[in-house]
Motif scaffolding. Structure first.
Motif, PDB file in Angstrom:
ATOM      1  N   THR A 427       0.149  16.670 -38.334  1.00  0.00           N
ATOM      2  CA  THR A 427      -0.851  16.954 -37.159  1.00  0.00           C
ATOM      3  C   THR A 427      -0.482  17.980 -36.542  1.00  0.00           C
ATOM      4  OG1 THR A 427       0.393  15.444 -35.824  1.00  0.00           O
ATOM      5  CG2 THR A 427      -1.232  14.217 -36.950  1.00  0.00           C
ATOM      6  N   LEU A 428      -1.563  18.824 -35.878  1.00  0.00           N
ATOM      7  CA  LEU A 428      -1.352  19.951 -35.415  1.00  0.00           C
ATOM      8  C   LEU A 428      -1.452  19.875 -33.859  1.00  0.00           C
ATOM      9  CD1 LEU A 428      -3.177  22.332 -37.776  1.00  0.00           C
ATOM     10  CD2 LEU A 428      -0.703  21.498 -38.018  1.00  0.00           C
ATOM     11  N   GLN A 429      -0.619  20.725 -32.895  1.00  0.00           N
ATOM     12  CA  GLN A 429      -0.728  20.785 -31.535  1.00  0.00           C
ATOM     13  C   GLN A 429      -0.839  22.272 -31.267  1.00  0.00           C
ATOM     14  OE1 GLN A 429       2.474  19.015 -29.145  1.00  0.00           O
ATOM     15  NE2 GLN A 429       1.156  18.874 -27.408  1.00  0.00           N
ATOM     16  N   SER A 430      -1.858  22.696 -30.459  1.00  0.00           N
ATOM     17  CA  SER A 430      -1.886  23.877 -29.899  1.00  0.00           C
ATOM     18  C   SER A 430      -1.505  23.913 -28.678  1.00  0.00           C
ATOM     19  CB  SER A 430      -3.342  24.480 -30.271  1.00  0.00           C
ATOM     20  OG  SER A 430      -3.492  25.622 -29.430  1.00  0.00           O
ATOM     21  N   VAL A 431      -0.886  25.033 -28.188  1.00  0.00           N
ATOM     22  CA  VAL A 431      -0.207  25.003 -26.731  1.00  0.00           C
ATOM     23  C   VAL A 431      -0.289  26.353 -26.071  1.00  0.00           C
ATOM     24  CG1 VAL A 431       1.038  22.778 -26.784  1.00  0.00           C
ATOM     25  CG2 VAL A 431       2.070  25.080 -27.217  1.00  0.00           C
ATOM     26  N   GLU A 432      -0.214  26.539 -24.925  1.00  0.00           N
ATOM     27  CA  GLU A 432      -0.130  27.849 -24.218  1.00  0.00           C
ATOM     28  C   GLU A 432       1.246  28.245 -24.597  1.00  0.00           C
ATOM     29  OE1 GLU A 432      -0.704  27.553 -20.094  1.00  0.00           O
ATOM     30  OE2 GLU A 432      -2.807  27.244 -20.200  1.00  0.00           O
ATOM     31  N   ARG A 433       1.326  29.906 -24.756  1.00  0.00           N
ATOM     32  CA  ARG A 433       2.569  30.524 -24.998  1.00  0.00           C
ATOM     33  C   ARG A 433       3.771  30.086 -24.008  1.00  0.00           C
ATOM     34  NH1 ARG A 433       6.094  33.064 -28.236  1.00  0.00           N
ATOM     35  NH2 ARG A 433       6.778  34.956 -27.584  1.00  0.00           N
ATOM     36  N   LYS A 434       3.514  29.715 -22.918  1.00  0.00           N
ATOM     37  CA  LYS A 434       4.682  29.345 -21.865  1.00  0.00           C
ATOM     38  C   LYS A 434       5.013  27.824 -22.159  1.00  0.00           C
ATOM     39  CE  LYS A 434       3.934  31.720 -17.571  1.00  0.00           C
ATOM     40  NZ  LYS A 434       3.554  31.547 -16.140  1.00  0.00           N
ATOM     41  N   VAL A 435       4.325  27.010 -22.654  1.00  0.00           N
ATOM     42  CA  VAL A 435       4.596  25.649 -22.944  1.00  0.00           C
ATOM     43  C   VAL A 435       5.380  25.622 -24.294  1.00  0.00           C
ATOM     44  CG1 VAL A 435       3.634  23.560 -23.643  1.00  0.00           C
ATOM     45  CG2 VAL A 435       2.787  24.635 -21.824  1.00  0.00           C
ATOM     46  N   GLN A 436       4.960  26.549 -25.434  1.00  0.00           N
ATOM     47  CA  GLN A 436       5.756  26.674 -26.668  1.00  0.00           C
ATOM     48  C   GLN A 436       6.863  27.114 -26.387  1.00  0.00           C
ATOM     49  OE1 GLN A 436       5.189  30.346 -28.378  1.00  0.00           O
ATOM     50  NE2 GLN A 436       5.855  29.806 -30.470  1.00  0.00           N
ATOM     51  N   LEU A 437       7.292  28.241 -25.524  1.00  0.00           N
ATOM     52  CA  LEU A 437       8.435  28.589 -25.177  1.00  0.00           C
ATOM     53  C   LEU A 437       9.540  27.675 -24.567  1.00  0.00           C
ATOM     54  CD1 LEU A 437       7.906  32.391 -24.080  1.00  0.00           C
ATOM     55  CD2 LEU A 437       8.920  31.578 -26.260  1.00  0.00           C
ATOM     56  N   ASP A 438       8.920  26.781 -23.711  1.00  0.00           N
ATOM     57  CA  ASP A 438       9.583  25.807 -22.909  1.00  0.00           C
ATOM     58  C   ASP A 438      10.023  24.888 -23.649  1.00  0.00           C
ATOM     59  OD1 ASP A 438      10.716  24.859 -20.129  1.00  0.00           O
ATOM     60  OD2 ASP A 438       9.063  23.499 -20.456  1.00  0.00           O
ATOM     61  N   ASN A 439       9.096  24.251 -24.560  1.00  0.00           N
ATOM     62  CA  ASN A 439       9.378  23.242 -25.637  1.00  0.00           C
ATOM     63  C   ASN A 439      10.407  23.562 -26.553  1.00  0.00           C
ATOM     64  OD1 ASN A 439       7.769  21.460 -24.218  1.00  0.00           O
ATOM     65  ND2 ASN A 439       6.289  21.756 -25.636  1.00  0.00           N
ATOM     66  N   LEU A 440      10.419  24.857 -26.958  1.00  0.00           N
ATOM     67  CA  LEU A 440      11.284  25.481 -27.836  1.00  0.00           C
ATOM     68  C   LEU A 440      12.861  25.362 -27.368  1.00  0.00           C
ATOM     69  CD1 LEU A 440       9.615  28.555 -29.572  1.00  0.00           C
ATOM     70  CD2 LEU A 440      10.499  26.425 -31.015  1.00  0.00           C
ATOM     71  N   THR A 441      12.788  25.813 -26.176  1.00  0.00           N
ATOM     72  CA  THR A 441      14.216  25.996 -25.480  1.00  0.00           C
ATOM     73  C   THR A 441      14.778  24.435 -25.314  1.00  0.00           C
ATOM     74  OG1 THR A 441      13.517  27.906 -24.147  1.00  0.00           O
ATOM     75  CG2 THR A 441      15.306  26.509 -23.283  1.00  0.00           C
ATOM     76  N   LYS A 442      13.930  23.556 -24.865  1.00  0.00           N
ATOM     77  CA  LYS A 442      14.407  22.053 -24.459  1.00  0.00           C
ATOM     78  C   LYS A 442      14.442  21.461 -25.708  1.00  0.00           C
ATOM     79  CE  LYS A 442      12.222  22.145 -19.775  1.00  0.00           C
ATOM     80  NZ  LYS A 442      11.090  21.515 -19.006  1.00  0.00           N
ATOM     81  N   GLN A 443      13.998  21.778 -26.720  1.00  0.00           N
ATOM     82  CA  GLN A 443      13.947  21.277 -28.310  1.00  0.00           C
ATOM     83  C   GLN A 443      12.938  19.863 -28.444  1.00  0.00           C
ATOM     84  OE1 GLN A 443      18.124  20.599 -29.825  1.00  0.00           O
ATOM     85  NE2 GLN A 443      18.418  22.629 -29.247  1.00  0.00           N
ATOM     86  N   GLN A 444      12.021  20.021 -27.509  1.00  0.00           N
ATOM     87  CA  GLN A 444      11.053  18.984 -27.584  1.00  0.00           C
ATOM     88  C   GLN A 444       9.562  19.266 -28.267  1.00  0.00           C
ATOM     89  OE1 GLN A 444      10.030  18.620 -23.680  1.00  0.00           O
ATOM     90  NE2 GLN A 444      11.940  17.606 -22.837  1.00  0.00           N
ATOM     91  N   TYR A 445      10.076  19.166 -29.732  1.00  0.00           N
ATOM     92  CA  TYR A 445       9.123  19.470 -30.783  1.00  0.00           C
ATOM     93  C   TYR A 445       9.674  18.760 -32.086  1.00  0.00           C
ATOM     94  CZ  TYR A 445      12.338  22.852 -32.526  1.00  0.00           C
ATOM     95  OH  TYR A 445      13.442  23.449 -33.024  1.00  0.00           O
ATOM     96  N   GLN A 446       9.006  18.809 -32.984  1.00  0.00           N
ATOM     97  CA  GLN A 446       9.208  18.459 -34.465  1.00  0.00           C
ATOM     98  C   GLN A 446       9.351  19.819 -35.247  1.00  0.00           C
ATOM     99  OE1 GLN A 446       6.578  15.090 -35.706  1.00  0.00           O
ATOM    100  NE2 GLN A 446       6.678  14.063 -33.705  1.00  0.00           N
TER     101      GLN A 446
END
Length: 551
Positions: A427-446
């Motif tokens: 499945t795919l999830q599109s997010v804003e750039r800020k959200v993407q960077l925040d989730n990457l930093t927090k490792q909140q993604y698959q």
């Protein structure tokens, strides 16, 4: 540095009508404007997560910072180091001590002098554990820098000290051939202690606080819309600055960005926001230019332990190196660059791009870790060995990506290839750039789309990202052998051994595969013919200090 693709021509035309009707008259350069108007409008491509020099880790924020601030040195249009705030410097015979002599006419935008203590404060702030800067490791080159960041040494022991107002002494932990160029990097910019300490994490979000020392200073900020910067009358080298105004736009969708460019609302559409379907035609017509870009487009795989919300089955699958290799080999990168991105990109068959050169001019890349077309047969076999024959029992995984049709098209291509080649569902999830960077930093993604643009022209800018606990180690990857090789490469004076260490480290990284490299970047930019001396660095940033308008 983290970097940030239209499928239907009709969407472009609709967006063009909307942009021209809604945004007309908001300050963009039109073809009828006076030839004496020295203002440029530039699309950043996203609302920066931060424009704090010590906290920023994105290309968007870095471009703003690099034009508002000035480091000890600058980078000229040939990517060579030239004096900045420091008019000169001395380097000891052992290359461990740098003494920078600051020019006395360097001033902040409020007229106060730039002093050596402003650099000492900024560097130690970025290293301070409580600041939690993703780029703290970029200052580990300083003596005791890493130990201070890890709480093992005092702030006073860090190898940077203001000897007096105009002399800065820097001691390194080991000889670093690219250290001078690093001092032009945003994390090394000076900061005013009395401003920052009033609100350590939030000071840069307020226009009135954004006092800078570079060619331009902020005069207006409309959140998620525009930032306006004017020529800094107190900049020591203001006589060479020709632009009066820079307006940064934050259009993340390719259709909106290109429509704004076509209507004359923006003069430069950068950050690969030219729709793929138009790239080749625009390049042939001379309406877009291809710039070199030292970067890799890839996907991070969460292999860490920070986020437990993925569930046991997904965590188990993604932590299996055979699964990660299968996901890597199931991709036809040749098809992606030929049919989707269409900007002269190369399939990425390693992590460090082939554009990165060594001091002798030779490319660092010395091998292809897999075929550009992939290897579906091997990918299927690996998935079966991991316990998922023909995809049976494999959990549905999610790939996150930051908004934009080009990113969507590439991610959808991966989704289709995984279903066709491995019989697994994504499945795919599109997010804003800020959200993407925040989730990457927090490792909140698959799995999450990511990219890295070189901070300097050396393979280390890619290799040291993935040391255990590194600020930009978003997969949460850890390998003690890898860590040791990177540490050795940073400390050895033997150039041959240094390169060999980094090659061995990349071998480990491409064996463990916490990342899925897809392609090597180029940068396709729409730029009006009247914009002259536009400096687009292959390191990602844009420098406007020599740019001018001639109509």
């Amino acid at each position: 540095m983290l970097n940030r693709k239209l499928t239907k021509l009709g969407a472009i035309l609709v967006s063009a009508l909307l942009i021209s009707s809604v945004l007309v008259g908001c300050g963009g350069n039109s073809g009828e404007s006076s030839s004496t108007e020295q203002k440029v409008s530039y699309n950043l491509g996203a609302d920066p997560q931060t424009i704090d020099p010590g906290l920023n880790n994105s290309v968007e924020g870095g471009t703003v910072v690099s034009n508002a601030f000035e480091g000890l040195v600058d980078i000229d249009k040939n990517e060579k180091v030239i004096p900045g705030v420091a008019s000169s410097w001395d380097i000891s015979a052992d290359k461990l001590t740098y003494t920078f002599h600051l020019r006395k006419n360097a001033k902040w935008s409020d007229g106060k002098p730039v002093k050596a203590k402003d650099f000492e404060f900024a560097w130690k702030r970025a290293l301070a554990p409580e600041t939690a800067s993703d780029y703290a490791y970029q200052l580990y080159y300083l003596k005791n820098g890493e130990d201070y960041n890890e709480g093992k040494a005092s702030k006073d022991s860090v190898g940077v000290k203001a000897v007096d107002d105009y002399t800065l002494k820097v001691e390194l932990a080991a000889p670093t051939p690219y250290f001078l160029s690093l001092t032009a990097f945003p994390t090394y910019m000076p900061l005013r202690e009395e401003i920052v300490t009033k609100d350590n994490k939030g000071w840069a979000a307020k226009k009135e606080n954004y006092i800078s020392n570079g060619p331009f200073y902020m005069t207006d900020w409309k959140l998620k819309s525009t930032m306006t910067f004017k020529k800094n009358p107190n900049y020591w080298n203001k006589s060479t600055v020709k632009l009066d105004t820079i307006t940064y736009y934050m259009l993340a969708q390719e259709s909106s960005a290109t429509a704004a460019y076509t209507s004359g609302q923006i003069d430069i559409n950068d950050n690969n926001l030219v729709p793929s379907v138009q790239k080749q035609d625009l390049i042939k017509k001379g309406e877009a230019k291809v710039y070199p870009y030292y970067g890799t487009y890839f996907y991070d795989i969460n292999v860490g332990d920070k986020d437990s919300s993925n569930g046991a089955e997904i965590t188990k699958a993604l932590k299996n190196p055979k699964v990660r290799e299968a996901l890597t080999l199931a991709i036809d990168r040749e098809s992606i660059v030929k049919n989707i991105t269409k900007g002269g990109e190369k399939p990425a068959t390693s992590f460090v791009p082939s554009s990165i050169k060594l001091s002798d001019g030779k490319a660092f890349k010395n091998k292809e870790y897999y075929s550009a077309k992939g290897d579906v047969k091997k990918a299927k076999a690996l998935l079966a060995e991991a316990g998922y024959p023909d995809g049976k029992g494999f959990p549905t995984i999610q790939i996150m990506y930051n908004e934009g049709s080009n990113n969507q098209d590439v991610t959808q291509a991966l989704q289709d290839m995984y279903k066709k080649n491995l019989n697994i569902n994504v499945t795919l999830q599109s997010v804003e750039r800020k959200v993407q960077l925040d989730n990457l930093t927090k490792q909140q993604y698959q799995i999450c789309r990511a990219s890295w643009i070189a901070d300097y022209n050396d393979p280390m800018t890619f290799m040291d990202m993935y040391v255990t606990g590194g600020g930009n180690n978003n997969p949460g990857y850890s390998n003690s052998e890898y860590d040791a090789l990177i540490k050795d490469a940073k400390s050895t004076p033997d150039t041959t051994k240094r390169i060999d260490d980094m090659h061995k480290a990349e071998d480990i990284l491409m064996r463990d595969l916490p990342i899925i490299p897809v392609y090597e970047y180029t940068n396709v930019v729409e730029i009006k013919s009247y914009v002259k001396d536009f400096h687009k660095s292959p390191l990602g940033f844009v420098y406007f200090n020599n740019t001018y308008i001639k109509k």
